[in-house]
Design a protein around this motif. Structure first.
Motif, short mmCIF file in Angstrom:
data_model
loop_
_atom_site.label_atom_id
_atom_site.label_comp_id
_atom_site.label_asym_id
_atom_site.label_seq_id
_atom_site.Cartn_x
_atom_site.Cartn_y
_atom_site.Cartn_z
N ARG A 39 0.86 -1.19 0.00
CA ARG A 39 0.00 0.00 0.00
C ARG A 39 0.89 1.23 0.00
O ARG A 39 1.89 1.28 0.70
CB ARG A 39 -0.89 0.02 1.23
N TYR A 40 0.50 2.22 -0.76
CA TYR A 40 1.26 3.46 -0.86
C TYR A 40 0.34 4.63 -0.51
O TYR A 40 -0.81 4.66 -0.90
CB TYR A 40 1.82 3.63 -2.28
N ASP A 41 0.88 5.59 0.24
CA ASP A 41 0.14 6.77 0.65
C ASP A 41 0.49 7.94 -0.25
O ASP A 41 1.66 8.13 -0.60
CB ASP A 41 0.47 7.14 2.10
N TYR A 42 -0.52 8.71 -0.59
CA TYR A 42 -0.36 9.87 -1.46
C TYR A 42 -1.09 11.07 -0.86
O TYR A 42 -2.03 10.91 -0.09
CB TYR A 42 -0.95 9.61 -2.86
N ASP A 57 -4.76 15.20 -10.74
CA ASP A 57 -3.53 14.49 -11.11
C ASP A 57 -2.29 14.96 -10.37
O ASP A 57 -1.25 14.30 -10.43
CB ASP A 57 -3.28 14.63 -12.62
N ASP A 58 -2.35 16.10 -9.69
CA ASP A 58 -1.18 16.66 -9.02
C ASP A 58 -1.04 16.06 -7.63
O ASP A 58 -1.47 16.62 -6.63
CB ASP A 58 -1.31 18.19 -8.94
N THR A 59 -0.43 14.88 -7.56
CA THR A 59 -0.28 14.17 -6.29
C THR A 59 1.18 13.88 -6.02
O THR A 59 2.01 13.88 -6.93
CB THR A 59 -1.06 12.83 -6.30
N VAL A 60 1.48 13.64 -4.76
CA VAL A 60 2.84 13.30 -4.35
C VAL A 60 2.77 12.08 -3.45
O VAL A 60 1.88 11.94 -2.62
CB VAL A 60 3.51 14.50 -3.64
N LYS A 61 3.71 11.17 -3.66
CA LYS A 61 3.80 9.95 -2.85
C LYS A 61 4.43 10.30 -1.51
O LYS A 61 5.47 10.97 -1.47
CB LYS A 61 4.62 8.89 -3.58
N LEU A 62 3.81 9.86 -0.43
CA LEU A 62 4.31 10.16 0.91
C LEU A 62 5.26 9.07 1.38
O LEU A 62 5.13 7.91 1.00
CB LEU A 62 3.14 10.28 1.89
N ALA A 83 5.13 1.05 -8.28
CA ALA A 83 5.34 1.93 -7.13
C ALA A 83 5.62 3.37 -7.53
O ALA A 83 5.25 4.30 -6.83
CB ALA A 83 6.48 1.40 -6.27
N THR A 84 6.28 3.59 -8.65
CA THR A 84 6.63 4.94 -9.07
C THR A 84 5.64 5.53 -10.09
O THR A 84 5.83 6.67 -10.51
CB THR A 84 8.05 4.98 -9.66
N ALA A 85 4.61 4.78 -10.43
CA ALA A 85 3.62 5.28 -11.40
C ALA A 85 2.82 6.43 -10.79
O ALA A 85 2.58 6.45 -9.58
CB ALA A 85 2.69 4.15 -11.82
N PRO A 86 2.43 7.41 -11.59
CA PRO A 86 1.62 8.51 -11.08
C PRO A 86 0.28 8.02 -10.53
O PRO A 86 -0.24 6.99 -10.96
CB PRO A 86 1.38 9.40 -12.30
N ALA A 87 -0.26 8.75 -9.57
CA ALA A 87 -1.54 8.39 -8.96
C ALA A 87 -2.50 9.57 -9.10
O ALA A 87 -2.10 10.72 -9.00
CB ALA A 87 -1.35 8.04 -7.49
N THR A 88 -3.76 9.26 -9.31
CA THR A 88 -4.81 10.27 -9.37
C THR A 88 -5.62 10.19 -8.09
O THR A 88 -5.98 9.11 -7.65
CB THR A 88 -5.73 10.01 -10.59
N CYS A 89 -5.91 11.34 -7.48
CA CYS A 89 -6.67 11.33 -6.23
C CYS A 89 -8.12 10.93 -6.49
O CYS A 89 -8.59 11.02 -7.63
CB CYS A 89 -6.57 12.68 -5.51
N PRO A 90 -8.83 10.50 -5.47
CA PRO A 90 -10.22 10.06 -5.65
C PRO A 90 -11.12 11.15 -6.22
O PRO A 90 -12.15 10.84 -6.82
CB PRO A 90 -10.66 9.69 -4.23
N ASP A 91 -10.73 12.43 -6.08
CA ASP A 91 -11.53 13.51 -6.63
C ASP A 91 -11.15 13.85 -8.07
O ASP A 91 -11.66 14.81 -8.65
CB ASP A 91 -11.41 14.77 -5.76
N ALA A 119 -3.70 19.51 -5.10
CA ALA A 119 -4.81 20.37 -5.50
C ALA A 119 -5.83 20.56 -4.38
O ALA A 119 -6.25 21.66 -4.09
CB ALA A 119 -5.48 19.82 -6.75
N CYS A 120 -6.24 19.45 -3.73
CA CYS A 120 -7.29 19.54 -2.72
C CYS A 120 -6.80 19.25 -1.30
O CYS A 120 -7.53 19.44 -0.33
CB CYS A 120 -8.46 18.63 -3.06
N GLY A 121 -5.56 18.75 -1.16
CA GLY A 121 -4.99 18.50 0.16
C GLY A 121 -5.37 17.18 0.80
O GLY A 121 -4.92 16.87 1.89
N SER A 122 -6.18 16.38 0.14
CA SER A 122 -6.60 15.11 0.74
C SER A 122 -5.46 14.09 0.65
O SER A 122 -4.58 14.17 -0.21
CB SER A 122 -7.85 14.55 0.05
N THR A 123 -5.46 13.15 1.59
CA THR A 123 -4.52 12.04 1.54
C THR A 123 -5.31 10.78 1.24
O THR A 123 -6.46 10.64 1.64
CB THR A 123 -3.76 11.88 2.87
N PHE A 124 -4.68 9.87 0.53
CA PHE A 124 -5.34 8.62 0.17
C PHE A 124 -4.30 7.53 0.02
O PHE A 124 -3.11 7.77 -0.03
CB PHE A 124 -6.16 8.79 -1.12
#
Length: 66
Positions: A3-6, A35-40, A24-32, A10-15
């Motif tokens: 599991r990876y945390d992001y 596309d501007d996400t960062v892996k934690l 593991a290094t592929a871009p992730a899209t937030c549930p909303d 844009a909206c500040g949510s974590t998922f």
């Protein structure tokens, strides 16, 4: 599967996403849909029963404690 945390910039949510290590290094899209996400950086939590007692060597089981 790991599991990876992001966090969405844009909206500040974590998922969290479960995905293969190969992705593991592929871009992730937030549930909303942003596309501007960062892996934690995550810490590993280990759960379960008590640890097995050392078989020999004192507290650490290896003899480094004398």
């Amino acid at each position: 599967m790991p599991r990876y945390d992001y966090r969405c910039r844009a909206c500040g949510s974590t998922f969290e996403l479960s995905r293969p290590m190969a992705e593991a290094t592929a871009p992730a899209t937030c549930p909303d849909g942003h596309d501007d996400t960062v892996k934690l950086l995550s810490t590993v939590a280990v759960t379960g029963g008590a640890a097995a007692p050392p078989t020999s060597g004192g507290c650490c089981g290896g003899g480094c404690c004398g």
